[in-house]
Scaffold this motif. Structure first.
Motif, PDB file in Angstrom:
ATOM      1  N   LYS A   4       1.010  -1.168  -0.030  1.00 47.70           N
ATOM      2  CA  LYS A   4      -0.023  -0.078   0.002  1.00 47.70           C
ATOM      3  C   LYS A   4       0.657   1.206   0.083  1.00 47.70           C
ATOM      4  N   THR A   7       2.305   1.565  -3.392  1.00 48.86           N
ATOM      5  CA  THR A   7       1.263   2.283  -4.184  1.00 48.86           C
ATOM      6  C   THR A   7       0.879   3.708  -4.062  1.00 48.86           C
ATOM      7  N   GLU A   8       1.031   4.160  -2.851  1.00 51.92           N
ATOM      8  CA  GLU A   8       0.836   5.685  -2.604  1.00 51.92           C
ATOM      9  C   GLU A   8       1.980   6.287  -3.067  1.00 51.92           C
ATOM     10  N   LEU A  10       3.766   5.544  -5.766  1.00 53.83           N
ATOM     11  CA  LEU A  10       3.702   5.732  -7.037  1.00 53.83           C
ATOM     12  C   LEU A  10       2.743   6.908  -7.504  1.00 53.83           C
ATOM     13  N   VAL A  11       1.503   6.809  -6.661  1.00 49.33           N
ATOM     14  CA  VAL A  11       0.609   7.716  -7.091  1.00 49.33           C
ATOM     15  C   VAL A  11       1.231   8.981  -6.911  1.00 49.33           C
ATOM     16  N   PHE A  14       3.246  10.084  -9.814  1.00 48.79           N
ATOM     17  CA  PHE A  14       2.209  10.213 -10.808  1.00 48.79           C
ATOM     18  C   PHE A  14       1.807  11.807 -10.985  1.00 48.79           C
ATOM     19  N   VAL A  15       1.126  12.013  -9.671  1.00 47.79           N
ATOM     20  CA  VAL A  15       0.401  13.284  -9.642  1.00 47.79           C
ATOM     21  C   VAL A  15       1.554  14.456  -9.956  1.00 47.79           C
ATOM     22  N   GLY A  18       2.487  14.675 -13.540  1.00 54.56           N
ATOM     23  CA  GLY A  18       1.418  15.514 -14.107  1.00 54.56           C
ATOM     24  C   GLY A  18       1.499  16.879 -13.922  1.00 54.56           C
ATOM     25  N   ILE A  19       1.525  17.386 -12.628  1.00 57.51           N
ATOM     26  CA  ILE A  19       1.577  18.836 -12.221  1.00 57.51           C
ATOM     27  C   ILE A  19       2.845  19.598 -12.838  1.00 57.51           C
ATOM     28  N   LEU A  22       2.380  20.034 -16.517  1.00 57.47           N
ATOM     29  CA  LEU A  22       1.661  21.483 -16.700  1.00 57.47           C
ATOM     30  C   LEU A  22       2.493  22.634 -16.447  1.00 57.47           C
TER      31      LEU A  22
ATOM     32  N   SER B  41      -8.324   7.094   0.311  1.00 55.96           N
ATOM     33  CA  SER B  41      -7.372   5.861   0.104  1.00 55.96           C
ATOM     34  C   SER B  41      -7.706   4.871  -0.841  1.00 55.96           C
ATOM     35  N   ILE B  44      -6.928   6.714  -4.089  1.00 60.71           N
ATOM     36  CA  ILE B  44      -5.405   6.665  -4.177  1.00 60.71           C
ATOM     37  C   ILE B  44      -5.265   5.342  -4.827  1.00 60.71           C
ATOM     38  N   GLN B  45      -5.830   4.207  -4.446  1.00 62.60           N
ATOM     39  CA  GLN B  45      -5.654   2.839  -5.016  1.00 62.60           C
ATOM     40  C   GLN B  45      -6.087   2.829  -6.537  1.00 62.60           C
ATOM     41  N   LEU B  47      -6.396   5.229  -8.349  1.00 62.31           N
ATOM     42  CA  LEU B  47      -5.374   6.454  -9.314  1.00 62.31           C
ATOM     43  C   LEU B  47      -4.154   5.565  -9.466  1.00 62.31           C
ATOM     44  N   PHE B  48      -3.673   4.554  -8.843  1.00 62.00           N
ATOM     45  CA  PHE B  48      -2.586   3.696  -9.242  1.00 62.00           C
ATOM     46  C   PHE B  48      -2.982   2.833 -10.476  1.00 62.00           C
ATOM     47  N   GLY B  51      -4.296   5.549 -13.343  1.00 60.79           N
ATOM     48  CA  GLY B  51      -3.369   6.865 -13.709  1.00 60.79           C
ATOM     49  C   GLY B  51      -1.809   6.014 -13.926  1.00 60.79           C
ATOM     50  N   VAL B  52      -1.250   5.459 -12.760  1.00 58.36           N
ATOM     51  CA  VAL B  52       0.081   5.182 -12.890  1.00 58.36           C
ATOM     52  C   VAL B  52       0.428   4.134 -13.908  1.00 58.36           C
ATOM     53  N   VAL B  55       0.701   5.441 -17.359  1.00 56.08           N
ATOM     54  CA  VAL B  55       1.907   6.549 -17.726  1.00 56.08           C
ATOM     55  C   VAL B  55       2.933   5.943 -18.779  1.00 56.08           C
ATOM     56  N   SER B 153      -6.994  11.589 -13.265  1.00 50.11           N
ATOM     57  CA  SER B 153      -5.706  11.257 -13.929  1.00 50.11           C
ATOM     58  C   SER B 153      -5.716  11.754 -15.599  1.00 50.11           C
ATOM     59  N   LEU B 156      -3.861  15.257 -16.085  1.00 54.05           N
ATOM     60  CA  LEU B 156      -2.208  14.868 -15.524  1.00 54.05           C
ATOM     61  C   LEU B 156      -1.877  14.012 -16.692  1.00 54.05           C
ATOM     62  N   LEU B 157      -2.469  13.078 -17.396  1.00 48.34           N
ATOM     63  CA  LEU B 157      -2.006  12.283 -18.547  1.00 48.34           C
ATOM     64  C   LEU B 157      -1.537  13.205 -19.610  1.00 48.34           C
TER      65      LEU B 157
END
Lengths: 154, 260
Positions: A4, A7-8, A10-11, A14-15, A18-19, A22, B41, B44-45, B47-48, B51-52, B55, B153, B156-157
């Motif tokens: 977990k 995962t967090e 990596l997220v 990712f965010v 992305g920012i 931009l 949460s 977020i899961q 989003l993984f 989104g991730v 990528v 996502s 952002l993508l």
């Protein structure tokens, strides 16, 4: 629990990516970087004819960009074009009797305002008007005059 | 003759019923949104997964689309002696159109189809009804987090796609073809506007993210609960998303850049 956490992370990456993308688009690709420094001051110039000048066209002095056109409107009394120019703050020593002309970059390129400095001791300030202006050269008019003068010469 | 009319009527009724169910679904999904603030949460899961994991495909496609644009644009512009405008050409076409549209199409193929298949399978194995039995609202627990994740996502993508594409065009234009790098960037900055071009592109990508995720989730939720039904729902997701993206893109472009 460990998966977990990754995962967090990596997220989050990712965010952030992305920012960051931009941000790169804003600063590197668009003209937003220009606006972040000081707004500068505005002067007005009245032209008989502005040709193809547009808002955001560059304003240069000796070829160096010193500002950009922020607005164009028609003066209801004189029927001249009223061009508002924003000049960057660091160029605060432009004489009052500076003249403005509209030129074309290259033969068919975009049009820009070129300022040629005068010799006055007073400097332009916010809201001042540039009196000495030279209108844009419209190619059709030039060709027309040329044909007219050659016809007269015969 | 009567049979033909009847089948036409049935088709019409089915279509309208599906449309109605789709919008009811959207309303329920929106109603499930507020509860997410307590359970972020879950988002977020998702989003993984949404989104991730998308990528990599976005990075690679963006790079190659940008490189092709650079190459083709150069070949056309060099005839007019205007190869310095390559930066403008690439940045405007990527930021306004290709970034949001191609990202949305890839997103529909990569993440949308996976969402449909996942939810369709949950439905056919009766996990969704099982949740309802346990007084867990699947709308709040399953659907809403996925929707929000898709919505977050996509922009952002798309931004990553555009940025990488411009970098790819720069690599080709400056590195391979020898366009002056100062002219490349300065012309690009002079002609690309933050509000007009980039923000409108971001708005487009948000709209596409909304539509694609909505279609994907609804197709999964509405799928016939058999293995064949899930397969057909997945196909429909990709096809309908592509139609919706390209059609909406025209409408949005006309509204944003058409000066109507």
């Amino acid at each position: 629990m460990n998966s977990k956490r990754s995962t967090e992370i990596l997220v989050g990456l990712f965010v952030a990516a992305g920012i960051a993308a931009l941000f790169v688009l804003a600063m590197k690709v668009s003209n937003l970087g220009d606006f972040t420094d000081d707004k500068g001051y505005e002067v007005v110039a009245n032209f008989q004819n502005i040709g193809g000048l547009k808002p955001r066209s560059p304003v240069t002095m000796a070829g160096v960009r010193v500002g950009r056109v922020t607005g164009i409107s028609l003066d209801p009394d004189t029927y001249d074009a009223r061009v508002t120019i924003n000049i960057y703050r660091q160029y605060d020593n432009i004489p009052v009797d500076t003249s403005a002309s509209i030129f074309t970059a290259g033969l068919l390129g975009e049009q820009y305002i070129s300022l040629s400095p005068g010799a006055d001791d007073f400097y332009l300030e916010d809201g001042d008007v540039i009196d000495l202006t030279q209108p844009a050269v419209v190619l059709e008019q030039v060709i027309g005059q040329f044909l007219y003068s050659t016809a007269e010469g015969d | 003759m009567i049979e033909l009319l009847r089948s036409l009527g049935r088709w019409g009724l089915n279509t309208f019923q599906r449309l109605g169910r789709g919008h009811m679904f959207l309303v329920q999904m929106m109603a499930g949104m507020p509860s997410l603030t307590f359970r972020f949460s879950l988002v977020i899961q998702q989003l993984f997964y949404v989104g991730v994991l998308s990528v990599l495909i976005i990075l690679i496609s963006g790079l190659f689309v940008g490189m092709v644009l650079g190459l083709q644009g150069y070949n056309t512009l060099v005839d007019f002696g205007a190869e310095e405008s390559l930066g403008v050409l690439v940045s405007l076409s990527l930021v306004r159109e290709l970034g949001p549209v191609v990202t949305a199409l890839l997103f529909a193929g990569r993440a949308g189809s996976a969402l449909t298949a996942e939810i369709g399978l949950m439905k056919s194995t009766e996990q969704l009804s099982g949740m309802e039995m346990m007084a867990v609202d699947p709308m709040k627990r399953i659907i809403a987090p996925r929707f929000l994740a898709g919505l977050i996502s996509m922009p952002l993508l798309a931004a990553i796609f555009s940025a990488v594409g411009i970098f790819g065009a720069f690599l080709i234009g400056h590195g391979l073809l020898g366009v002056d790098d100062g002219a490349f960037w300065s012309q690009m900055q002079a002609k690309t506007d933050w509000y007009e071009d980039i923000l409108n592109g971001v708005i487009k990508s948000i709209v596409f993210g909304f539509v694609v995720t909505w279609i994907a989730l609804f197709e999964g939720y509405d799928a016939t609960p058999t293995s064949e039904g899930v397969g057909r729902a997945t196909t429909r997701t990709v096809v309908h998303s592509a139609f919706a993206i390209l059609g909406l893109d025209f409408v949005l472009t006309a509204l944003m850049f058409g000066d109507i």
